[in-house]
Design a protein around this motif. Structure first.
Motif, mmCIF file in Angstrom:
data_model
loop_
_atom_site.group_PDB
_atom_site.id
_atom_site.type_symbol
_atom_site.label_atom_id
_atom_site.label_comp_id
_atom_site.label_asym_id
_atom_site.label_seq_id
_atom_site.Cartn_x
_atom_site.Cartn_y
_atom_site.Cartn_z
ATOM 1 N N VAL A 20 -2.003 2.458 12.733
ATOM 2 C CA VAL A 20 -2.044 1.749 13.908
ATOM 3 C C VAL A 20 -2.248 0.639 13.604
ATOM 4 N N GLY A 21 -2.953 0.104 12.316
ATOM 5 C CA GLY A 21 -2.603 -1.842 13.213
ATOM 6 C C GLY A 21 -3.176 -1.836 11.946
ATOM 7 N N VAL A 22 -2.482 -3.677 11.449
ATOM 8 C CA VAL A 22 -2.632 -3.971 9.948
ATOM 9 C C VAL A 22 -3.045 -5.044 10.355
ATOM 10 N N HIS A 23 -4.786 -5.961 9.003
ATOM 11 C CA HIS A 23 -4.980 -6.812 9.304
ATOM 12 C C HIS A 23 -4.888 -7.729 7.986
ATOM 13 N N GLU A 24 -5.128 -9.249 7.710
ATOM 14 C CA GLU A 24 -4.428 -8.957 6.793
ATOM 15 C C GLU A 24 -6.145 -9.597 6.216
ATOM 16 N N ASN A 25 -7.164 -10.282 7.556
ATOM 17 C CA ASN A 25 -8.339 -10.805 6.807
ATOM 18 C C ASN A 25 -9.884 -10.377 7.938
ATOM 19 N N PRO A 26 -10.660 -9.723 6.927
ATOM 20 C CA PRO A 26 -10.109 -9.149 6.334
ATOM 21 C C PRO A 26 -9.350 -7.838 5.936
ATOM 22 N N GLN A 27 -8.806 -7.637 4.035
ATOM 23 C CA GLN A 27 -7.479 -6.914 4.072
ATOM 24 C C GLN A 27 -7.883 -5.201 4.588
ATOM 25 N N GLN A 28 -7.446 -4.702 5.768
ATOM 26 C CA GLN A 28 -7.710 -3.360 6.256
ATOM 27 C C GLN A 28 -6.051 -2.902 6.939
ATOM 28 N N LEU A 29 -6.241 -2.022 6.675
ATOM 29 C CA LEU A 29 -5.062 -0.931 7.164
ATOM 30 C C LEU A 29 -5.442 -0.048 7.711
ATOM 31 N N ARG A 30 -5.631 -0.082 9.301
ATOM 32 C CA ARG A 30 -6.217 0.584 10.221
ATOM 33 C C ARG A 30 -5.077 2.285 10.372
ATOM 34 N N CYS A 31 -5.512 3.345 9.780
ATOM 35 C CA CYS A 31 -4.510 3.831 10.580
ATOM 36 C C CYS A 31 -5.777 5.406 10.797
ATOM 37 N N ILE A 32 -4.243 6.873 11.048
ATOM 38 C CA ILE A 32 -5.276 7.978 11.616
ATOM 39 C C ILE A 32 -4.883 9.538 10.308
ATOM 40 N N PRO A 33 -6.191 10.256 9.877
ATOM 41 C CA PRO A 33 -5.414 11.025 9.057
ATOM 42 C C PRO A 33 -4.921 11.969 9.845
ATOM 43 N N CYS A 34 -3.665 12.593 8.608
ATOM 44 C CA CYS A 34 -3.326 13.594 10.322
ATOM 45 C C CYS A 34 -2.871 15.348 8.824
ATOM 46 N N CYS A 85 0.729 -1.054 0.203
ATOM 47 C CA CYS A 85 -0.429 -0.303 -0.269
ATOM 48 C C CYS A 85 0.475 0.852 0.344
ATOM 49 N N ASN A 86 0.651 2.208 -0.565
ATOM 50 C CA ASN A 86 1.101 3.642 -1.164
ATOM 51 C C ASN A 86 0.135 4.552 -0.538
ATOM 52 N N THR A 87 0.569 5.087 0.764
ATOM 53 C CA THR A 87 -0.848 5.702 1.896
ATOM 54 C C THR A 87 -0.397 7.320 1.576
ATOM 55 N N ARG A 88 0.324 7.694 1.019
ATOM 56 C CA ARG A 88 1.051 8.848 0.433
ATOM 57 C C ARG A 88 -0.315 9.178 -1.305
ATOM 58 N N GLU A 89 -0.777 8.043 -2.230
ATOM 59 C CA GLU A 89 -1.801 7.713 -3.127
ATOM 60 C C GLU A 89 -3.255 8.808 -2.897
ATOM 61 N N THR A 90 -3.654 8.449 -1.315
ATOM 62 C CA THR A 90 -4.988 8.491 -1.095
ATOM 63 C C THR A 90 -4.628 9.817 0.202
ATOM 64 N N CYS A 91 -3.618 10.649 0.409
ATOM 65 C CA CYS A 91 -3.573 11.897 0.681
ATOM 66 C C CYS A 91 -3.610 13.078 -0.166
ATOM 67 N N LYS A 92 -4.746 13.782 0.064
ATOM 68 C CA LYS A 92 -5.588 15.027 -0.653
ATOM 69 C C LYS A 92 -3.825 15.879 -1.061
ATOM 70 N N SER A 93 -2.978 16.458 0.028
ATOM 71 C CA SER A 93 -2.648 17.186 -0.619
ATOM 72 C C SER A 93 -0.998 16.867 0.575
ATOM 73 N N ARG A 94 0.271 17.453 -0.129
ATOM 74 C CA ARG A 94 1.498 16.858 -0.053
ATOM 75 C C ARG A 94 1.459 17.040 1.799
ATOM 76 N N SER A 95 1.698 17.894 1.973
ATOM 77 C CA SER A 95 1.576 17.986 3.909
ATOM 78 C C SER A 95 0.606 17.015 5.003
ATOM 79 N N ASP A 96 -0.406 16.537 4.012
ATOM 80 C CA ASP A 96 -1.459 15.335 4.856
ATOM 81 C C ASP A 96 -0.283 14.212 5.038
ATOM 82 N N HIS A 97 -1.041 13.538 5.905
ATOM 83 C CA HIS A 97 -0.029 12.290 6.673
ATOM 84 C C HIS A 97 -1.053 11.159 6.708
ATOM 85 N N TYR A 98 -0.694 9.858 7.033
ATOM 86 C CA TYR A 98 -1.668 8.879 7.003
ATOM 87 C C TYR A 98 -0.478 7.780 8.891
#
Length: 1130
Positions: free
Chosen positions: A676-690, A660-673
């Motif tokens: 906090v956690g990764v799940h394989e089943n179901p496939q989920q990347l748990r993170c906080i948008p900053c 996964c590349n979290t930068r692809e879903t960031c709206k601006s260059r100063s935003d980050h994710y």
């Protein structure tokens, strides 16, 4: 232009700070984030006067005894100088002003604001205002043309605009900058500057260069650059004479250019590398004052520019060069004496310079002018590197192109070697994954899948709050942090805390073991003197702490000291999951912004072992590690500062795959994710948008977002690319099943079979797509990844698509896979005898369990056979009963699947003979392995009611297909004629002999085949009796439709009713001798004429021995249906 860099002074609180000189040069004036304006009588002034102008001061300008400031109350105010008395409000905006400046005479002030407007106000009469509208984002900076006709402004909308002040119109606009939504997110403040006096050039900082535009023509005339400038320039300022231009950059570099020669004449580095955000020349031109984003004030002294301005403006190039040489002779002589080098006037020196000036700069940073990265008197003492020609004393002669080259008497040899290679990177500091920086007063000490640990360290309180996501684990806790713990971890069993040591106290490790069953739920350990905890983590029943002495100490969860071992380098971070420990450390010094990290993965089970031993950890170019951990299922993964998430691929030698590349879903260059956690089943990347930050604040409580995974495969916009990405992602994300089962954990077998079903479906879809595109070689490659039974579906699909060469190749693959399974079979049987719950062995389908694969794939084969021949259910009824008797016996396969587990008394009967067709026969005693192609030709002719041939539509998903229907009698006749026309040989051998010679087909005589016209199955008998009632209800039905309707009704009968019809059908057949003959005839048809063997065209009166032969049982598990290949004709 050598200068002396004075030590920095603390001026204001952390944040944007600006600086200017008064008209006389006696005072330095600064403003900052604390809302104060400070008036310094020099850098050494220990008690500067201050004026409070608001909560924050964003910008200031000073001229003619008037001090103008832009403050946080959205106003531009005037104060008297130096008294600091308020002198009224000049103008207001709807939001805060970002930059203010005077014109050259001091009669007007221009101010830019975050509300997109620029205002020009008369100082003597603030009612006379001109508003310049046209920017589409906050204004970054403004500057007056010295002749007062024009005004230039830069904005976050990416444009630099020149305005005609009187007409309030845009003269020209250049799209030079990167667009942002606010000043704080802008990469550069882009402080423009108009050349004083001559007013010839407008200087615009663009990325790492300064563009000069000519006034009037507005042409881009030149670009000033320096090879050591790698980060954006924030602010530029002209010397009072207009010959030199100074620039301050984001990385803390201060650069001065001579505009006439376009050469860099001075370079200095901020002592701590902080961003320079304010820059001002002393009216004499001998000093530059600068401020940084931490609120500090600095000064460069000894810049003698005044003498140069008289001669260089109109002199020819050679004279300019000469004057420029003379400019700094005094200073240079001193510096050369310091370094033990010869005088600059030596011929050798001149020759050396001329060569260097003409050479382009290599990538290592050797510059064609003055190559000092740290060009100050202190650089020798601080041990910093002097690069390039500076080591040769080349502090002048930069523009020496006109001088005559005199051959040198002896080459000049430097006393010290010159390093021109890449510079080392500062090593990343140790951190806890899931924590925010330690300098914050309110911070997350840990956020993981168990809970959250928050730390508070302010004037009122020094405490730690522990909160669990699932309060059933434990209630929330509030702890006083008297020891000053800075790192923490939390698990289902305990909370682990550590504090650094001081001169008096040792570094301590404290564990709150809340899951303990006794009353003592806390223990503490002092680390040895001089050893500080750097990173820690909690596993299942153990804790680990890495220390500053490169040691890793293990403790049991109750406090027993366990193993101790040394780490190969300083620890960066650690993470644990169950019995696994993942450690990342510095394996070497990185260069050019890279971090050289190594990784170790240890497993503490009954047998302790090291899975990864110091392999390099792959990171994105010029990034650092920002999170390390395990998925909920126990697969190591990590995130770098560029937002790239990588996960370990155990099936590919423990390599790291980007998922996964979290930068692809960031709206601006100063935003980050913030992960906090990764799940394989179901496939989920748990993170906080900053937003505008790399980490979240503690309050308000941040919301967790879920991001999807996507492998970085090529052309994922195409149908083929999408399916390939889904397939390989499914393979990667289900590797944990085999790892967990091999580690002795129970696994979700339903989930495993679902994932395998999904992978095989995707392979079949890709196969269909490749067939459609006539990529037959690619089809074979895909078949190599399939399980044996899905290969049979592929063979059918290929045959129906008239691709016989492909079908032939696929049948060879099917034979290979069958042999593989045969080799593995004895081992599986032994395992199953020992332990029924043993882990199922996987075959070459990338983790596809052959057992499960056979179960669902054969189910489709069986359904096809039933529908094709219009008969069904007898095998099922017998085998369903059998299934209840032996729940652990593995089921027999489809026509290409050898039976795995022998059941019953007579061993393996072999009703389906292998047809040779030039293929090597299977070894004696092996179950049936048919050459599929021979079946294909006749099965195509017999035109089943339901088949696996897909329509060549755009969608590769296989839909149920209804080809031309034929009657039952037509179908049977086709089988008969085919069997009759084959070369026959008398088959008098008993069943045992047949089994030993599997490649001799037992043919059937026409006489025997005529018996097939009599009802052989319960369905046919039932159809004969119920045909009239069906026709009466549906008089308009064709013969084939009648059979379909009858099949549907027969299916709805109970198992007992169907069994009774089967018994009736048996009763109508002949004696035992006839029965044997019919069996042999049916076996021959199974080998030659039937699409699925003789499985559904089963013989009547089947004995118990036949029942125990390798017949396919219908799976009781509905989830094992592959919906995409279901051929029910309901």
């Amino acid at each position: 232009m050598p200068s002396e860099r004075k030590p920095m002074r603390y001026g204001h609180s952390e944040g944007h700070t600006e600086v200017c000189f008064d008209d006389s040069g006696k005072f330095i004036v600064t403003c900052g984030n604390d809302g104060d304006v400070r008036i310094w009588e020099g850098l050494d002034d220990d008690d500067p006067k201050f004026i409070t102008v608001g909560e924050k001061a964003y910008s200031l300008a000073l001229k003619n005894g008037k001090l103008v400031t832009a403050s946080s109350n959205n106003t531009v105010q005037i104060h008297t100088f130096p008294d600091g008395d308020p002198d009224g409000i000049l103008t207001r905006f709807t939001t805060n002003a970002t930059h203010v400046t005077f014109n050259s005479s001091g009669s007007r002030v221009a101010a830019g604001s975050s509300d997109f407007m620029v205002k020009v106000v008369e100082v003597s009469d603030s009612g006379q205002q001109k508003t310049l509208r046209g920017h589409e984002a906050p204004v970054l900076s403004v500057t007056f043309d010295p002749k007062d006709d024009f005004l230039a402004s830069a904005s976050c909308d990416g444009s630099v605009v020149v305005w005609n002040i009187e007409e309030q119109t845009q003269v020209i606009s250049w799209p030079l900058l990167q667009k942002t939504n606010d000043v704080i997110n802008a990469k550069s403040l882009c402080r423009l500057a108009w050349q004083p006096a001559a007013a010839k050039f407008l200087a615009v900082p663009v990325e790492t260069k300064v563009h000069l535009y000519e006034r009037g023509s507005w042409d881009h005339v030149t670009t000033l650059s320096d090879d050591l400038l790698t980060q954006p320039i924030n602010v530029v300022s002209w010397s009072p004479c207009g010959q030199f231009l100074a620039a301050g950059s984001v990385g803390g570099l201060l650069t001065v250019w001579d505009v006439n020669s376009k050469l860099c004449v001075e370079r200095q580095k901020h002592e701590k590398g902080f961003t320079v955000c304010g820059l001002a020349w002393h009216p004499s031109g001998s000093q530059i004052a600068y401020t940084d984003t931490e609120g500090c004030l600095g000064l460069l002294d000894g810049l003698s520019t005044s003498t140069s301005s008289t001669n260089t403006t109109k002199a020819p190039a050679k004279k300019a060069a000469k004057d420029y040489d003379d400019l700094f002779d005094d200073d240079d002589d001193d510096r050369l004496m310091d370094e033990g080098l010869s005088d600059t006037k030596s011929p050798a020196k001149k020759a050396d310079d001329d060569d260097d000036d003409d050479i382009l700069v290599p990538a290592t940073g050797r510059v064609r002018n003055r190559g000092a990265i740290l060009d100050d008197e202190n650089s020798l003492d601080t041990g910093s590197l002097r690069l390039g020609q500076d080591m040769f004393g080349d502090d002048n002669d930069d523009d020496d192109t006109g001088s005559v080259v005199v051959p040198s008497a002896a080459p000049l040899v430097p006393l010290r070697p010159v390093y021109e290679g890449p510079l080392p990177t500062a090593p990343q500091k140790a951190f806890q994954p899931g924590s925010t920086p330690a300098h914050l007063t309110h911070r997350f000490m840990m956020w993981n899948s168990v809970g959250i640990v928050r730390g508070y360290n302010d004037e009122q309180d020094n405490a730690i709050d522990v909160e669990f996501h699932d309060t059933a684990v434990h209630h929330a806790m509030h702890l006083t942090n008297s020891l000053g713990h800075t790192i923490a971890d939390i698990s289902q069993e305990a909370v682990l805390l550590a504090c650094p040591g001081t001169e008096e106290l040792a570094s301590k490790l404290q564990c709150l073991h809340f899951s303990s069953w006794d009353t003592k739920k806390e223990w503490m350990v002092d680390l040895p003197k001089g050893e500080d905890a750097r990173a820690l983590c909690l596993g299942q029943g153990w804790a680990a702490v890495a220390t500053s002495t490169l040691m890793l100490r293990l403790f049991s969860i109750g406090g027993v000291q366990r193993e101790v071992f040394s780490l190969p380098g300083p620890v960066v971070c650690m993470s644990a999951h169950g019995e696994q420990l993942l450690i990342v450390y510095h394996r070497a010094t990185g260069f050019d912004g890279e971090q050289a990290l190594g990784v170790q993965l240890l497993q503490f089970g009954r047998r302790k072992r090291q899975t990864i031993n110091g392999e390099p950890l792959p990171l994105t170019h010029k990034s650092h590690l920002s999170w390390l951990g395990f998925t909920a299922e126990g697969t190591p993964c990590y995130v770098d500062s560029d937002g790239m998430v990588r996960m370990m691929n155990r099936s590919l030698g423990n390599t790291w795959t980007p998922v996964c590349n979290t930068r692809e879903t960031c709206k601006s260059r100063s935003d980050h994710y913030w992960v906090v956690g990764v799940h394989e089943n179901p496939q989920q990347l748990r993170c906080i948008p900053c937003k505008g930050s790399r980490f979240p604040p503690t309050l308000p409580r941040p919301a967790v977002a879920i991001l999807p995974f996507k492998l970085p495969l090529c052309q994922t916009t195409t149908e083929k690319g999408q399916m390939e990405e889904q397939f390989w992602r499914s393979v990667l994300f289900h590797n944990h099943y085999s790892f967990l089962s091999s580690s002795g954990y129970e696994i979700d077998e339903d989930g495993q079979s679902r994932s395998q079903k999904e992978q095989q479906e995707l392979l079949m879809k890709m196969f269909a797509l490749s067939c459609k595109l006539e990529r037959e070689f690619r089809c074979v490659e895909l078949a190599e990844l399939m399980t044996q039974n899905v290969v049979t579906l592929a063979i059918r699909y290929a045959s129906k698509s008239r691709r016989m060469a492909l079908a032939q190749r696929l049948s060879e693959i099917a034979l290979e896979k069958a042999n593989q399974v045969q080799e593995e079979e004895p081992e599986e049987e032994e395992e199953e005898e020992q332990d029924y719950s043993s882990v199922r062995r996987t075959t070459s389908g990338y983790g596809q369990s052959e057992d499960t694969g056979r179960r669902y794939s054969s189910r489709y084969n069986e359904e096809e056979e039933e529908e094709e021949d219009g008969q069904e259910m007898e095998t099922e009824e017998a085998t369903e009963a059998q299934k209840r008797l032996n729940p652990f016996a593995k089921e027999a396969g489809s026509p290409v699947t050898p039976s795995l587990t022998p059941i019953g008394k007579v061993g393996r009967a072999n009703p389906f003979k292998v047809v040779g067709a030039g293929k090597p026969s299977a070894a004696a005693g092996q179950p049936r392995v048919t050459n599929i192609l021979d079946n294909m030709t006749s099965s195509r002719k017999s035109a089943p009611l339901g088949g696996s041939a897909g329509k060549s539509s755009k969608n590769p998903v296989l839909k149920p297909l209804a080809p031309r229907p034929k009657t039952k009698t037509q179908s049977t006749l086709l089988h008969m004629t085919k069997a009759a026309n084959k070369k026959s040989q008398a088959n008098t051998e008993p069943a045992a002999d047949q089994q030993k010679r599997p490649d001799i087909p037992p043919p059937a005589s026409p006489a025997e085949n005529t018996e097939n016209k009599r009802p052989q199955t319960g369905f046919q008998l039932w159809l004969e009796e119920n045909r009239k009632s069906i026709i009466a209800e549906h008089p308009d039905l064709q013969e084939t439709d009648v059979i379909k309707e009858a099949m549907g009704r027969f299916r709805t009968l109970t198992a007992e009713e169907r069994l009774s019809w089967t018994e009736k059908a048996k009763g109508q057949t002949g004696d035992a001798a006839d029965l044997k003959k019919r069996k042999r005839a049916a076996a021959a048809e199974g080998g030659e004429g039937g699409e699925g063997g003789g499985g559904a065209e089963n013989e009547n009166g089947q004995t118990e021995a036949d029942e125990n032969s390798a017949k396919k049982k219908k799976s009781l598990d509905a989830s094992s249906k592959l919906s995409a290949f279901a051929f029910n004709q309901n």
